[in-house]
Design a protein around this motif. Structure first.
Motif, PDB file in Angstrom:
ATOM      1  N   VAL A 261      -5.211  -4.003  -6.066  1.00 58.94           N
ATOM      2  CA  VAL A 261      -5.290  -5.205  -5.250  1.00 58.94           C
ATOM      3  C   VAL A 261      -6.589  -5.968  -5.489  1.00 58.94           C
TER       4      VAL A 261
ATOM      5  N   GLY B  94      -0.771  -8.903  -0.402  1.00 54.77           N
ATOM      6  CA  GLY B  94      -0.027  -7.713  -0.008  1.00 54.77           C
ATOM      7  C   GLY B  94       1.423  -7.750  -0.434  1.00 54.77           C
TER       8      GLY B  94
ATOM      9  N   GLY C 254      -4.194   0.324  -3.691  1.00 55.67           N
ATOM     10  CA  GLY C 254      -5.485  -0.276  -3.403  1.00 55.67           C
ATOM     11  C   GLY C 254      -6.316  -0.618  -4.613  1.00 55.67           C
TER      12      GLY C 254
ATOM     13  N   PHE D 143      -6.449  -0.524   1.300  1.00 59.10           N
ATOM     14  CA  PHE D 143      -6.150  -1.910   1.643  1.00 59.10           C
ATOM     15  C   PHE D 143      -7.032  -2.422   2.782  1.00 59.10           C
TER      16      PHE D 143
ATOM     17  N   ILE E 239      -2.521  -8.187   5.256  1.00 56.03           N
ATOM     18  CA  ILE E 239      -2.335  -7.559   3.948  1.00 56.03           C
ATOM     19  C   ILE E 239      -1.378  -6.368   3.999  1.00 56.03           C
ATOM     20  N   PHE E 240      -1.280  -5.709   5.155  1.00 62.71           N
ATOM     21  CA  PHE E 240      -0.395  -4.545   5.265  1.00 62.71           C
ATOM     22  C   PHE E 240       1.045  -4.928   5.595  1.00 62.71           C
TER      23      PHE E 240
ATOM     24  N   PRO F 159       0.829  -1.213   0.000  1.00 61.92           N
ATOM     25  CA  PRO F 159       0.000   0.000   0.000  1.00 61.92           C
ATOM     26  C   PRO F 159       0.861   1.260   0.000  1.00 61.92           C
TER      27      PRO F 159
END
Length: 384
Positions: A233, A223, A230, A265, A292-293, A56
């Protein structure tokens, strides 16, 4: 220091509508221009680095800013503060099934905040353009970068633009060096981050099934592999999570992420919340968010360490100059499409944007003042 960084990013997390391009503008206005936490050069290089790393982008820039301000604790504070409001709202969306999404006042505020995002992005383009497009060569790089992204609006266009600009700048701009940032990401932190990323990625690749561990593994892989932020994704998650959620739920998560402030995200937050068993909504939402981060944040630490090790070479600095200019072009292209068509739909909205931009440049108001004006305007327009 932790609370100070957390609070500043939390306030921005409550008001930062408009997606990654707008977030870059918010961060620059608050932390570079108003608070002086970093120089324009340092900030631009974080932005450039985030463009060539998976994950992100705007959250990576905020994470780097937090690290620059307060080390690892500052980085964590920045991430938590900026992400928390969006996580809470996405959990509410999941719990309430978006019941308030069709409310007239809510829609009015959302439309006004989209206009505000246009103003903030314009301000970022103006400020960064003046700093990093001072020569005809850097202005040409910015212009060609904008055209490139507009003609090829695919998920990897931003990454390709940055790579091409870096290669060109290493040759064409090597005689116009700039200062590199000096954020002290130590070797131990960088290698620990890299080792943790590799270990988690391998573990994620080995996990199968339909349970919580498998969901988090798929989100971690998403991620780790997505470039472009974003908006990009979504198709990757559609493939990764085909066995977990329907396309309808993914599109709902995507829409909800665009309707709330903060990083997009957090659509993973919504996914975790709707798949949670009874009583586990918050836990699953938080785990999905971290999954995901985390890869992008770990890689940002690695990237900063190696960037500062090679950043003193003339060709590397030439590449940095070109990438900085290309990012200005990227922001301009993002503003032209898709942000402007989705936000400015009439002449009066265009006039509002121009007046607000003039106010922002002339008076330099704090972000909360800009948000207040647009929120009040949105409420008034919805009711009357």
């Amino acid at each position: 220091m932790f609370f100070s960084v957390f609070w500043k990013f939390f306030l921005l997390g409550c008001t930062s509508f408009g997606g990654p391009a707008a977030h870059i503008g918010y961060f620059r206005k608050e932390f570079v221009e108003r608070l002086g936490w970093a120089t324009e050069t340092e900030y631009a290089q974080w932005v450039a680095l985030s463009q060539i790393m998976p994950g992100p982008g705007s959250s990576q820039v905020g994470f780097a800013m937090g690290y620059h301000r307060g080390g690892i604790l500052g980085a964590v504070a920045a991430f938590v503060g900026f992400t928390l409001p969006s996580v809470v709202l996405m959990c509410l969306f999941a719990a309430l099934d978006s019941q308030f999404a069709d409310d007239v006042v809510f829609q009015g505020i959302l439309a006004a905040l989209k206009l505000m995002a246009v103003v903030v992005i314009l301000d970022a383009i103006w400020g960064m353009g003046r700093s990093f497009c001072q020569s005809y060569r850097t202005r040409l790089v910015a212009l060609l970068g904008m055209v490139f992204v507009l003609l090829w609006p695919l998920g990897l266009s931003g990454l390709l633009l940055v790579l091409i600009a870096g290669a060109v700048g290493a040759v064409w701009l090597a005689d116009t060096p700039t200062k590199t940032f000096t954020t002290p990401v130590s070797r131990s932190i960088a290698y620990a981050s890299l080792g943790l990323f590799v270990a988690l990625f391998v573990m994620a690749a080995l996990i199968n099934g339909n349970g919580a561990a498998a969901l988090m593994a798929q989100l971690f892989q998403a991620g780790s592999l997505v470039f472009g932020g974003g908006h990009v994704v979504l198709p990757l998650m559609s493939e990764q999570l085909a066995n977990f959620v329907s396309t309808t739920h993914l599109l709902t998560a995507y829409s909800a992420a665009q309707a709330v402030p903060g990083p997009m995200f957090t659509l993973a937050t919504y996914i975790g919340a709707i798949l949670a068993p009874d009583g586990g909504l918050v836990l699953w939402a938080v785990l999905a968010t971290l999954a995901i981060f985390l890869p992008g944040l770990l890689l940002m630490l690695v990237g900063q360490h190696f960037w500062q090790r090679v950043g003193y070479y003339p060709r590397v600095q030439g590449a940095v100059n070109a990438i900085n200019a290309a990012v200005v072009g990227l922001l301009a292209a993002t503003l032209i499409f898709p942000i402007l068509p989705a936000s400015v739909t009439g002449i009066w909205q265009a006039i509002i944007v121009l007046l607000a931009f003039a106010w922002l440049r002339a008076k330099q108001p704090a972000i909360w003042q800009v948000v207040t004006v647009f929120v009040v305007g949105g409420v008034v327009s919805a009711l009357f």
